[in-house]
Write a protein that holds these residues in place. Structure first.
Motif, PDB file in Angstrom:
ATOM      1  N   GLN A   2       0.827  -1.199   0.000  1.00 36.73           N
ATOM      2  CA  GLN A   2       0.000   0.000   0.000  1.00 36.73           C
ATOM      3  C   GLN A   2       0.866   1.256   0.000  1.00 36.73           C
ATOM      4  O   GLN A   2       1.929   1.287   0.614  1.00 36.73           O
ATOM      5  CB  GLN A   2      -0.903   0.007   1.235  1.00 36.73           C
ATOM      6  N   THR A   3       0.384   2.270  -0.684  1.00 33.93           N
ATOM      7  CA  THR A   3       1.088   3.549  -0.743  1.00 33.93           C
ATOM      8  C   THR A   3       0.082   4.658  -0.574  1.00 33.93           C
ATOM      9  O   THR A   3      -1.032   4.578  -1.098  1.00 33.93           O
ATOM     10  CB  THR A   3       1.804   3.714  -2.107  1.00 33.93           C
ATOM     11  N   ILE A   4       0.478   5.683   0.132  1.00 40.21           N
ATOM     12  CA  ILE A   4      -0.391   6.832   0.319  1.00 40.21           C
ATOM     13  C   ILE A   4       0.310   8.078  -0.214  1.00 40.21           C
ATOM     14  O   ILE A   4       1.477   8.304   0.066  1.00 40.21           O
ATOM     15  CB  ILE A   4      -0.806   6.994   1.804  1.00 40.21           C
ATOM     16  N   HIS A   5      -0.413   8.847  -1.006  1.00 40.61           N
ATOM     17  CA  HIS A   5       0.138  10.037  -1.630  1.00 40.61           C
ATOM     18  C   HIS A   5      -0.611  11.264  -1.148  1.00 40.61           C
ATOM     19  O   HIS A   5      -1.835  11.222  -0.950  1.00 40.61           O
ATOM     20  CB  HIS A   5      -0.008   9.957  -3.157  1.00 40.61           C
ATOM     21  N   GLN A   6       0.122  12.340  -1.019  1.00 37.25           N
ATOM     22  CA  GLN A   6      -0.489  13.625  -0.698  1.00 37.25           C
ATOM     23  C   GLN A   6       0.127  14.682  -1.595  1.00 37.25           C
ATOM     24  O   GLN A   6       1.338  14.665  -1.851  1.00 37.25           O
ATOM     25  CB  GLN A   6      -0.195  14.047   0.757  1.00 37.25           C
ATOM     26  N   TRP A   7      -0.694  15.617  -2.013  1.00 32.78           N
ATOM     27  CA  TRP A   7      -0.145  16.777  -2.721  1.00 32.78           C
ATOM     28  C   TRP A   7      -1.064  17.971  -2.553  1.00 32.78           C
ATOM     29  O   TRP A   7      -2.247  17.818  -2.256  1.00 32.78           O
ATOM     30  CB  TRP A   7       0.081  16.465  -4.197  1.00 32.78           C
ATOM     31  N   PRO A   8      -0.459  19.174  -2.632  1.00 32.86           N
ATOM     32  CA  PRO A   8       0.968  19.384  -2.849  1.00 32.86           C
ATOM     33  C   PRO A   8       1.783  19.144  -1.586  1.00 32.86           C
ATOM     34  O   PRO A   8       1.213  18.969  -0.522  1.00 32.86           O
ATOM     35  CB  PRO A   8       1.010  20.871  -3.243  1.00 32.86           C
ATOM     36  N   ALA A   9       3.084  19.181  -1.697  1.00 34.40           N
ATOM     37  CA  ALA A   9       3.950  18.970  -0.533  1.00 34.40           C
ATOM     38  C   ALA A   9       4.023  20.239   0.302  1.00 34.40           C
ATOM     39  O   ALA A   9       4.074  20.179   1.526  1.00 34.40           O
ATOM     40  CB  ALA A   9       5.353  18.553  -0.973  1.00 34.40           C
ATOM     41  N   GLU A  44      -3.517  -0.958  12.520  1.00 41.73           N
ATOM     42  CA  GLU A  44      -2.378  -0.077  12.242  1.00 41.73           C
ATOM     43  C   GLU A  44      -2.823   1.082  11.339  1.00 41.73           C
ATOM     44  O   GLU A  44      -3.641   0.910  10.439  1.00 41.73           O
ATOM     45  CB  GLU A  44      -1.266  -0.841  11.533  1.00 41.73           C
ATOM     46  N   GLN A  45      -2.276   2.229  11.588  1.00 43.08           N
ATOM     47  CA  GLN A  45      -2.598   3.421  10.799  1.00 43.08           C
ATOM     48  C   GLN A  45      -1.316   3.918  10.139  1.00 43.08           C
ATOM     49  O   GLN A  45      -0.271   3.978  10.786  1.00 43.08           O
ATOM     50  CB  GLN A  45      -3.190   4.513  11.695  1.00 43.08           C
ATOM     51  N   TYR A  46      -1.437   4.269   8.877  1.00 42.68           N
ATOM     52  CA  TYR A  46      -0.263   4.689   8.112  1.00 42.68           C
ATOM     53  C   TYR A  46      -0.473   6.103   7.573  1.00 42.68           C
ATOM     54  O   TYR A  46      -1.565   6.441   7.104  1.00 42.68           O
ATOM     55  CB  TYR A  46      -0.026   3.723   6.950  1.00 42.68           C
ATOM     56  N   PHE A  47       0.601   6.864   7.616  1.00 37.90           N
ATOM     57  CA  PHE A  47       0.518   8.273   7.249  1.00 37.90           C
ATOM     58  C   PHE A  47       1.152   8.561   5.897  1.00 37.90           C
ATOM     59  O   PHE A  47       2.085   7.876   5.463  1.00 37.90           O
ATOM     60  CB  PHE A  47       1.231   9.133   8.299  1.00 37.90           C
ATOM     61  N   GLY A  48       0.652   9.617   5.272  1.00 38.87           N
ATOM     62  CA  GLY A  48       1.258  10.135   4.067  1.00 38.87           C
ATOM     63  C   GLY A  48       2.401  11.078   4.406  1.00 38.87           C
ATOM     64  O   GLY A  48       2.689  11.326   5.580  1.00 38.87           O
ATOM     65  N   PRO A  49       3.032  11.642   3.377  1.00 41.56           N
ATOM     66  CA  PRO A  49       4.199  12.508   3.597  1.00 41.56           C
ATOM     67  C   PRO A  49       3.845  13.899   4.130  1.00 41.56           C
ATOM     68  O   PRO A  49       4.714  14.603   4.620  1.00 41.56           O
ATOM     69  CB  PRO A  49       4.824  12.609   2.211  1.00 41.56           C
ATOM     70  N   GLY A  50       2.575  14.301   4.028  1.00 38.92           N
ATOM     71  CA  GLY A  50       2.167  15.580   4.597  1.00 38.92           C
ATOM     72  C   GLY A  50       2.211  16.732   3.617  1.00 38.92           C
ATOM     73  O   GLY A  50       2.925  16.701   2.606  1.00 38.92           O
ATOM     74  N   THR A  51       1.418  17.756   3.911  1.00 37.23           N
ATOM     75  CA  THR A  51       1.422  19.022   3.175  1.00 37.23           C
ATOM     76  C   THR A  51       1.652  20.146   4.176  1.00 37.23           C
ATOM     77  O   THR A  51       0.920  20.270   5.160  1.00 37.23           O
ATOM     78  CB  THR A  51       0.082  19.274   2.457  1.00 37.23           C
ATOM     79  N   ARG A  52       2.671  20.925   3.922  1.00 34.04           N
ATOM     80  CA  ARG A  52       2.952  22.067   4.813  1.00 34.04           C
ATOM     81  C   ARG A  52       2.251  23.291   4.241  1.00 34.04           C
ATOM     82  O   ARG A  52       2.607  23.749   3.150  1.00 34.04           O
ATOM     83  CB  ARG A  52       4.442  22.308   4.929  1.00 34.04           C
ATOM     84  N   LEU A  53       1.266  23.800   4.978  1.00 35.56           N
ATOM     85  CA  LEU A  53       0.484  24.956   4.538  1.00 35.56           C
ATOM     86  C   LEU A  53       0.856  26.177   5.358  1.00 35.56           C
ATOM     87  O   LEU A  53       0.842  26.140   6.594  1.00 35.56           O
ATOM     88  CB  LEU A  53      -1.018  24.664   4.708  1.00 35.56           C
TER      89      LEU A  53
END
Lengths: 112, 112
Positions: free
Chosen positions: B2-9, B100-109
């Motif tokens: 599994q992969t989780i994506h977030q955008w924008p960074a 289990e919970q998995y996180f994406g890379p995050g978006t810094r706003l």
């Protein structure tokens, strides 16, 4: 009183030391416990998870749960500078709410 | 896997502008999906979670909203950003069959 308490640190240790990170909780319904490592400006990475009291080992990491005391720990053996990060504990009550409660995180710095 | 994506960074937006953050998960079906906000030096604040398409639960009343237009897509929106909306936004997923919970890379706003 917060549901989950975690010492914010920072905790500084020399390379090779054994690190102990801890969380206490108040809700006896919590059944599933997780530890995350979060590097600066990155998403948390799941390190360990456990569903029962006792110890669970994975390489240099050991997760310990004491449900009677409502206390969980993460031990890091032979700590390395690359272990420098913020460590978050998390818990879920497995009642089907699918909601997780997180500690505020402990910042760890391993000095070379 | 599994992969989780977030955008924008990263995102810098003026006060009063709209917001749309997107999260997608690959390699699983019917995940539980979550939006968290992490303010500097503070823990994770659960904003929204969804246990299925069209099912959104809000944890904190504010000017943000969430939608789940597809099974593995979760969107965080705002019509008018406030300065207090600045932070690190994290998307996460978990399975109905495990905890289990998995996180994406995050978006810094940053709202200016």
């Amino acid at each position: 009183q917060k549901e989950v308490e975690q010492d914010p640190g920072p905790l500084s240790v020399p390379e090779g030391a054994i690190v102990s990170l801890n969380c206490t909780y108040s809700n006896s319904a919590f059944q599933y416990f997780m530890w995350y490592r979060q590097y600066s400006r990155k998403g948390p990475e799941l390190l360990m998870y456990t569903y029962s009291s006792g110890n669970k080992e994975d390489g240099r990491f050991t997760a310990q749960v004491d449900k009677s005391s409502k206390y969980i720990s993460l031990f890091i053996r032979d700590s390395q500078p690359s272990d420098s990060a913020t460590y978050l504990c998390a818990m879920e009550d497995t009642s089907g709410t699918y909601k997780y409660i997180f500690g505020t995180g402990t910042r760890l710095k391993v000095l070379a | 896997s599994q992969t989780i994506h977030q955008w924008p960074a990263t995102l810098v937006q003026p006060v009063g502008s709209p917001l749309s953050l997107e999260c997608t998960v690959e390699g699983t079906s019917n995940p539980n999906l979550y939006w968290y906000r992490q303010a500097a030096g503070r823990g994770l604040q659960l904003l929204f979670y969804s246990v299925g398409i069209g099912q959104i639960s809000s944890e904190v009343p504010q000017n943000l909203s969430a939608s789940r237009p597809q099974d593995r897509q979760f969107i965080l929106s705002s019509k008018k950003l406030l300065l207090s909306d600045s932070g690190f936004y994290l998307c996460a997923w978990s399975s109905h069959a495990a905890y289990e919970q998995y996180f994406g890379p995050g978006t810094r706003l940053t709202v200016t």
